[in-house]
Design a protein around this motif. Structure first.
Motif, mmCIF file in Angstrom:
data_model
loop_
_atom_site.group_PDB
_atom_site.id
_atom_site.type_symbol
_atom_site.label_atom_id
_atom_site.label_comp_id
_atom_site.label_asym_id
_atom_site.label_seq_id
_atom_site.Cartn_x
_atom_site.Cartn_y
_atom_site.Cartn_z
ATOM 1 N N ALA A 1 12.092 28.022 -30.257
ATOM 2 C CA ALA A 1 12.500 26.843 -30.197
ATOM 3 C C ALA A 1 11.257 25.821 -30.184
ATOM 4 O O ALA A 1 11.456 24.682 -30.105
ATOM 5 C CB ALA A 1 13.726 26.071 -29.217
ATOM 6 N N ARG A 2 10.130 26.619 -30.113
ATOM 7 C CA ARG A 2 8.644 25.970 -29.967
ATOM 8 C C ARG A 2 8.185 25.480 -31.339
ATOM 9 O O ARG A 2 8.509 26.466 -32.225
ATOM 10 C CB ARG A 2 7.810 26.672 -29.062
ATOM 11 C CG ARG A 2 8.016 26.160 -27.659
ATOM 12 C CD ARG A 2 9.261 27.133 -27.069
ATOM 13 N NE ARG A 2 9.250 27.184 -25.579
ATOM 14 C CZ ARG A 2 9.720 28.246 -24.784
ATOM 15 N NH1 ARG A 2 11.061 28.589 -25.461
ATOM 16 N NH2 ARG A 2 9.622 28.303 -23.754
ATOM 17 N N ALA B 1 19.995 31.428 -27.913
ATOM 18 C CA ALA B 1 21.113 31.309 -26.675
ATOM 19 C C ALA B 1 20.112 31.847 -25.497
ATOM 20 O O ALA B 1 20.600 31.929 -24.412
ATOM 21 C CB ALA B 1 22.154 32.320 -26.909
ATOM 22 N N ASP B 2 19.049 32.295 -25.609
ATOM 23 C CA ASP B 2 18.342 33.014 -24.346
ATOM 24 C C ASP B 2 16.789 32.604 -24.331
ATOM 25 O O ASP B 2 15.958 33.039 -25.267
ATOM 26 C CB ASP B 2 18.344 34.557 -24.634
ATOM 27 C CG ASP B 2 17.739 35.400 -23.253
ATOM 28 O OD1 ASP B 2 17.459 34.564 -22.643
ATOM 29 O OD2 ASP B 2 17.796 36.225 -23.122
ATOM 30 N N TYR B 3 16.718 31.552 -23.287
ATOM 31 C CA TYR B 3 15.186 31.261 -23.175
ATOM 32 C C TYR B 3 14.574 31.874 -22.063
ATOM 33 O O TYR B 3 13.345 31.157 -21.390
ATOM 34 C CB TYR B 3 15.103 29.808 -23.314
ATOM 35 C CG TYR B 3 15.457 29.150 -24.459
ATOM 36 C CD1 TYR B 3 14.805 29.293 -25.460
ATOM 37 C CD2 TYR B 3 16.747 28.213 -24.605
ATOM 38 C CE1 TYR B 3 15.075 28.548 -26.576
ATOM 39 C CE2 TYR B 3 17.098 27.794 -25.697
ATOM 40 C CZ TYR B 3 16.219 28.161 -26.998
ATOM 41 O OH TYR B 3 16.883 27.426 -28.094
ATOM 42 N N SER B 4 14.963 33.086 -21.567
ATOM 43 C CA SER B 4 14.552 33.327 -20.237
ATOM 44 C C SER B 4 13.122 33.975 -20.510
ATOM 45 O O SER B 4 12.560 34.486 -21.624
ATOM 46 C CB SER B 4 15.534 34.566 -19.677
ATOM 47 O OG SER B 4 15.507 35.605 -20.674
ATOM 48 N N PHE B 5 12.488 34.128 -19.120
ATOM 49 C CA PHE B 5 11.145 35.021 -19.220
ATOM 50 C C PHE B 5 11.341 36.320 -19.787
ATOM 51 O O PHE B 5 10.501 36.820 -20.440
ATOM 52 C CB PHE B 5 10.800 35.184 -17.754
ATOM 53 C CG PHE B 5 9.355 35.685 -17.663
ATOM 54 C CD1 PHE B 5 8.212 34.725 -17.701
ATOM 55 C CD2 PHE B 5 9.285 37.017 -16.926
ATOM 56 C CE1 PHE B 5 6.905 35.226 -17.634
ATOM 57 C CE2 PHE B 5 7.882 37.466 -17.099
ATOM 58 C CZ PHE B 5 6.834 36.667 -17.178
ATOM 59 N N MET C 1 14.729 22.241 -27.256
ATOM 60 C CA MET C 1 15.438 22.675 -26.105
ATOM 61 C C MET C 1 15.970 21.564 -25.561
ATOM 62 O O MET C 1 15.461 20.204 -25.601
ATOM 63 C CB MET C 1 14.695 23.479 -25.225
ATOM 64 C CG MET C 1 14.118 24.691 -25.863
ATOM 65 S SD MET C 1 12.882 25.491 -24.900
ATOM 66 C CE MET C 1 13.626 25.944 -23.423
ATOM 67 N N THR C 2 17.032 21.451 -24.797
ATOM 68 C CA THR C 2 17.658 20.487 -23.883
ATOM 69 C C THR C 2 17.072 20.163 -22.519
ATOM 70 O O THR C 2 16.198 21.204 -22.301
ATOM 71 C CB THR C 2 19.133 20.788 -23.583
ATOM 72 O OG1 THR C 2 19.240 21.759 -22.524
ATOM 73 C CG2 THR C 2 20.013 20.821 -24.777
ATOM 74 N N HIS C 3 16.960 19.206 -21.886
ATOM 75 C CA HIS C 3 16.088 19.050 -20.865
ATOM 76 C C HIS C 3 16.900 19.876 -19.665
ATOM 77 O O HIS C 3 15.959 20.348 -18.906
ATOM 78 C CB HIS C 3 16.259 17.650 -20.386
ATOM 79 C CG HIS C 3 17.665 16.893 -19.928
ATOM 80 N ND1 HIS C 3 18.290 17.351 -18.504
ATOM 81 C CD2 HIS C 3 18.347 16.277 -20.350
ATOM 82 C CE1 HIS C 3 19.383 16.733 -18.529
ATOM 83 N NE2 HIS C 3 19.534 16.106 -19.577
ATOM 84 N N GLN C 4 18.015 20.206 -19.822
ATOM 85 C CA GLN C 4 18.539 21.396 -18.889
ATOM 86 C C GLN C 4 17.880 22.697 -18.909
ATOM 87 O O GLN C 4 17.348 23.463 -18.012
ATOM 88 C CB GLN C 4 20.094 21.591 -18.808
ATOM 89 C CG GLN C 4 20.753 20.315 -18.580
ATOM 90 C CD GLN C 4 21.180 19.334 -19.606
ATOM 91 O OE1 GLN C 4 20.378 19.394 -20.506
ATOM 92 N NE2 GLN C 4 22.233 18.782 -19.490
ATOM 93 N N GLN C 5 17.649 22.967 -20.250
ATOM 94 C CA GLN C 5 16.950 24.528 -20.598
ATOM 95 C C GLN C 5 15.535 24.379 -20.284
ATOM 96 O O GLN C 5 15.164 25.364 -19.696
ATOM 97 C CB GLN C 5 17.441 24.673 -22.128
ATOM 98 C CG GLN C 5 18.796 24.970 -22.597
ATOM 99 C CD GLN C 5 18.839 24.980 -24.097
ATOM 100 O OE1 GLN C 5 18.052 24.042 -24.964
ATOM 101 N NE2 GLN C 5 19.817 25.750 -24.647
ATOM 102 N N GLU D 1 12.677 28.850 -13.388
ATOM 103 C CA GLU D 1 12.694 30.448 -13.296
ATOM 104 C C GLU D 1 11.269 30.929 -13.119
ATOM 105 O O GLU D 1 10.837 31.889 -12.271
ATOM 106 C CB GLU D 1 13.297 30.858 -14.527
ATOM 107 C CG GLU D 1 13.385 32.429 -14.749
ATOM 108 C CD GLU D 1 13.357 33.013 -16.051
ATOM 109 O OE1 GLU D 1 13.874 34.161 -16.359
ATOM 110 O OE2 GLU D 1 13.134 32.186 -17.048
ATOM 111 N N LEU D 2 10.326 30.033 -13.489
ATOM 112 C CA LEU D 2 8.851 30.466 -13.622
ATOM 113 C C LEU D 2 8.554 30.315 -11.908
ATOM 114 O O LEU D 2 7.748 31.319 -11.758
ATOM 115 C CB LEU D 2 7.801 29.609 -14.327
ATOM 116 C CG LEU D 2 6.536 29.978 -14.386
ATOM 117 C CD1 LEU D 2 6.376 31.309 -14.658
ATOM 118 C CD2 LEU D 2 5.870 28.949 -15.139
#
Length: 276
Positions: free
Chosen positions: A70-71, A79-83, A171-175, A182-183
């Motif tokens: 999404a960049r 659906a997954d923007y996790s580390f 991405m949403t501001h929540q995401q 998380e970082l």
């Protein structure tokens, strides 16, 4: 086609989409027979940020850049923007481009990715350049978590307007808040310290100075102050440079210091090669 730098085959320049999980990433590969260098962006940055570093290093290296999920203008949503998802993307890009081993250069969030990849996958890692990131420090507090969520919520209307330009993520501001928080968990000393201690490939820090967007007072310098002890614990890790520019400007103003660190680590992999 085999694209390891030690082979005689010359990989062609390529630009396109690499599928991974439920998404696809926009990737640019300059090709050529040089040592492969994979660039890992800041958390919400794009591959264009590396332009000056690539120009400084020149065609002796094979430069591979990409936009995370999404960049940029082209990489798809997920659906997954996790580390952990971002780590999977590294392997996906390397595999898609036929690269067995690469020198990793990561800025900010990308430095954390590079540190984890170097620690957990040394067989695929020539070395790592950590640009003002991957400092093991417990900076995330309950108060800061609330500040992060408030900032991204406040910035949301402006980021939505800028989204078509590719300058802000889709991405949403929540995401985005969740990624940033998380970082903070990943950066904790008891989480990141063992990762850094386990690195067995040449690793160099290039460290910025002063404040950055969202930080206050001496927060950033306090976080950076832990790095000498990191280097003291692991002989594979050194601080290559402490530069005058701040976190946000380091790729623009101190690209030569980053390029010097790349050349230093590359020379360790090819000690008789003087073209770099």
């Amino acid at each position: 086609m085999t694209t390891d730098a030690t082979t005689a085959t010359r990989p062609r320049a390529w630009k396109g989409m690499v599928p991974v999980d439920d998404t696809a990433l926009a990737v640019t590969d300059t090709g050529g027979p040089g040592l492969p260098v994979l660039y890992l962006n800041g958390q919400f940055a794009t591959q264009g940020y590396w332009r000056r570093v690539l120009t400084e290093l020149g065609p002796h290296f094979r430069h591979i850049t990409y936009d995370e999920r999404a960049r940029g203008r082209t990489s798809k949503r997920s659906a997954d923007y996790s580390f952990e998802a971002a780590l999977r993307d590294i392997d996906a890009v390397l595999t898609a481009r036929g690269v067995q081993r690469a020198l990793l250069v990561g800025w900010s969030y990308g430095a954390f990715l590079a540190a984890h990849q170097a620690s957990h996958n040394p067989q695929r890692t020539i070395g790592a350049i950590l640009v003002d990131g991957a400092q093991p420090y417990d900076w995330l507090t309950d108060g800061l978590e609330q500040r992060i969520r408030k900032q991204f919520r406040r910035w949301a209307p402006l980021m939505a307007l800028m989204r078509p330009t590719g300058l802000t993520p889709r991405m949403t501001h929540q995401q985005m808040s969740d990624c940033n928080i998380e970082l903070g968990e990943i950066a904790r000393a008891d989480a990141l310290g063992p990762v850094l201690d386990a690195i067995t490939v040449p690793t160099r820090y290039v460290v910025a100075s002063g404040v950055s967007l969202g930080s206050k007072g001496e927060e950033q310098e306090i976080i950076r102050s832990v790095l000498p002890s990191v280097a003291a614990r692991n002989p594979h890790i050194e601080i290559s440079a402490k530069v005058p520019s701040n976190h946000g400007a380091i790729l623009k103003k101190d690209f030569r210091a980053i390029a010097d660190a790349v050349r230093e680590v590359a020379a360790l992999d090819h000690p008789t090669d003087t073209t770099h």
